[in-house]
Design a protein around this motif. Sequence first.
Motif, PDB file in Angstrom:
ATOM      1  N   ARG A  38      -7.753 -14.118   3.365  1.00 47.87           N
ATOM      2  CA  ARG A  38      -7.156 -13.825   2.091  1.00 47.87           C
ATOM      3  C   ARG A  38      -6.301 -14.680   1.377  1.00 47.87           C
ATOM      4  O   ARG A  38      -5.686 -14.460   0.188  1.00 47.87           O
TER       5      ARG A  38
ATOM      6  N   THR B  68     -10.000  -8.093  -5.223  1.00 49.91           N
ATOM      7  CA  THR B  68     -10.019  -7.732  -3.622  1.00 49.91           C
ATOM      8  C   THR B  68     -11.182  -8.650  -3.153  1.00 49.91           C
ATOM      9  O   THR B  68     -12.017  -9.138  -3.794  1.00 49.91           O
ATOM     10  N   ILE B  69     -10.916  -9.245  -1.936  1.00 51.88           N
ATOM     11  CA  ILE B  69     -11.996 -10.221  -1.558  1.00 51.88           C
ATOM     12  C   ILE B  69     -13.201  -9.312  -0.916  1.00 51.88           C
ATOM     13  O   ILE B  69     -14.095  -9.972  -0.667  1.00 51.88           O
ATOM     14  N   ASP B  70     -13.103  -8.147  -0.867  1.00 52.00           N
ATOM     15  CA  ASP B  70     -14.070  -7.292  -0.382  1.00 52.00           C
ATOM     16  C   ASP B  70     -15.230  -7.312  -1.190  1.00 52.00           C
ATOM     17  O   ASP B  70     -16.332  -6.930  -0.472  1.00 52.00           O
TER      18      ASP B  70
ATOM     19  N   GLU C 194     -16.004  -6.537   9.731  1.00 49.64           N
ATOM     20  CA  GLU C 194     -15.266  -6.017  10.699  1.00 49.64           C
ATOM     21  C   GLU C 194     -15.698  -4.343  10.406  1.00 49.64           C
ATOM     22  O   GLU C 194     -16.205  -4.100   9.734  1.00 49.64           O
ATOM     23  N   LYS C 195     -15.073  -3.799  11.543  1.00 43.84           N
ATOM     24  CA  LYS C 195     -15.216  -2.379  11.723  1.00 43.84           C
ATOM     25  C   LYS C 195     -16.644  -1.926  12.164  1.00 43.84           C
ATOM     26  O   LYS C 195     -16.925  -0.902  12.247  1.00 43.84           O
TER      27      LYS C 195
ATOM     28  N   ARG D 195       0.789  -1.081  -0.078  1.00 44.29           N
ATOM     29  CA  ARG D 195      -0.068   0.119   0.020  1.00 44.29           C
ATOM     30  C   ARG D 195       0.749   1.258  -0.086  1.00 44.29           C
ATOM     31  O   ARG D 195       1.787   1.343   0.797  1.00 44.29           O
TER      32      ARG D 195
ATOM     33  N   HIS E 223      -6.774 -12.709   8.237  1.00 46.67           N
ATOM     34  CA  HIS E 223      -5.972 -12.788   7.239  1.00 46.67           C
ATOM     35  C   HIS E 223      -5.869 -14.142   6.615  1.00 46.67           C
ATOM     36  O   HIS E 223      -5.640 -14.333   5.310  1.00 46.67           O
TER      37      HIS E 223
ATOM     38  N   MET F 168     -13.742 -10.159   7.293  1.00 42.81           N
ATOM     39  CA  MET F 168     -13.419  -8.716   6.635  1.00 42.81           C
ATOM     40  C   MET F 168     -14.366  -8.367   5.707  1.00 42.81           C
ATOM     41  O   MET F 168     -15.346  -9.170   5.563  1.00 42.81           O
ATOM     42  N   GLY F 169     -14.147  -7.386   4.719  1.00 41.25           N
ATOM     43  CA  GLY F 169     -15.015  -6.670   3.866  1.00 41.25           C
ATOM     44  C   GLY F 169     -14.666  -5.148   3.693  1.00 41.25           C
ATOM     45  O   GLY F 169     -15.372  -4.533   3.078  1.00 41.25           O
ATOM     46  N   ASN F 170     -13.945  -4.763   4.679  1.00 44.69           N
ATOM     47  CA  ASN F 170     -13.509  -3.238   4.885  1.00 44.69           C
ATOM     48  C   ASN F 170     -14.843  -2.798   5.051  1.00 44.69           C
ATOM     49  O   ASN F 170     -15.504  -2.781   6.243  1.00 44.69           O
TER      50      ASN F 170
HETATM   51  O1  F6P Z   1      -9.082  -5.088   1.301  1.00 47.14           O
HETATM   52  C1  F6P Z   1      -8.905  -6.163   1.926  1.00 47.14           C
HETATM   53  C2  F6P Z   1      -8.682  -6.199   3.119  1.00 47.14           C
HETATM   54  O2  F6P Z   1      -8.368  -7.794   3.500  1.00 47.14           O
HETATM   55  C3  F6P Z   1      -9.956  -5.636   3.851  1.00 47.14           C
HETATM   56  O3  F6P Z   1     -10.767  -6.696   3.891  1.00 47.14           O
HETATM   57  C4  F6P Z   1      -9.333  -5.372   5.255  1.00 47.14           C
HETATM   58  O4  F6P Z   1      -9.877  -4.465   5.926  1.00 47.14           O
HETATM   59  C5  F6P Z   1      -7.954  -5.027   4.834  1.00 47.14           C
HETATM   60  O5  F6P Z   1      -7.649  -5.439   3.596  1.00 47.14           O
HETATM   61  C6  F6P Z   1      -6.774  -5.435   5.976  1.00 47.14           C
HETATM   62  O6  F6P Z   1      -5.824  -4.943   5.291  1.00 47.14           O
HETATM   63  P1  F6P Z   1      -4.254  -5.289   6.070  1.00 47.14           P
HETATM   64  O7  F6P Z   1      -3.844  -6.389   5.225  1.00 47.14           O
HETATM   65  O8  F6P Z   1      -3.293  -4.032   5.484  1.00 47.14           O
HETATM   66  O9  F6P Z   1      -4.292  -5.253   7.451  1.00 47.14           O
END
Ligand code: F6P
Length: 265
Positions: free
Chosen positions: A253, A126-128, A223-224, A73, A250, A170-172
């Motif tokens: 992922r 993206t998995i989201d 999440e969140k 990132r 994770h 997850m899912g942002n």
């Molecule tokens: O965008 C994919 C994702 O796995 C989200 O679901 C999650 O909020 C974020 O990335 C986690 O990010 P990192 O791997 O940087 O902790």
Amino acid sequence: MLRKIGILTSGGDSPGMNAAIRAVTRTALSNGIEVVGIHDGYKGLVEGNYEPFTKVSVSETMARGGTILGSARLPEFKDEEVVLKGCQKLKENNIDAVVVIGGDGTYRGADSLTKHGINCIALPGTIDNDIQGTDFTIGFDTALNTIVECVDKLKDTSSSHHRCSVVEVMGNRCGDLAIYSGISCGAEILITPETGYDEEAVLEKLKYFETRKKNHAIVIVSEKVCDVNALADKISKSTGFAGRATILGHIQRGGAPTPTDRVLA
Ligand code: F6P
């Protein structure tokens, strides 16, 4: 005329990214277009971390999770100066266009490059499942399968102990992983950005399930949205279920992409 393209993966990795890298590379090479793999996302693009790709560079990658190109990132890619540096590096390497694979941040990066005259195509990786204009993103199906497998296992143990499993997925800011997994696993309660969180309502529902003689309950939480440990604790204190929180994290992922994700990629 298009002679050479770059390809990169950026942001959170997702299963199927390698299949997409492979598909783009082999299609381009078959059409007489040179391909350069850009390592570590926009960071590698700016730093010139480039590798000429052949058909062999992407051999045996279809079934592998993660991304062979690495990902990163780079929040600084918002800055004009950094984007210009990236454009300069691409020009020095005679790269005419870039294919980027990733989520919303990756799309924003591609937008910046395009505004500076570098043509880009972005693929939703993206998995989201939170990219506009596409039904499913590459990686969503694999992550969903992983979640379902885990929740099915949690169900076995929670029903043996009269427990309520609170599972964070997850899912942002997108509830799709929670909604699809919740439906697939027959979860009792779903808490997502779309439903919002009302603690009292959740506890009341669980008390109601007890009156229906349910011996376990599954609560899937995006999440969140709320603190799953605090919620599990509250469930233990105020209902007849013992609450247990599981944050899948994770693990969602990783893994080999499902055939659906390979085909999509
Ligand atoms: O965008 C994919 C994702 O796995 C989200 O679901 C999650 O909020 C974020 O990335 C986690 O990010 P990192 O791997 O940087 O902790």
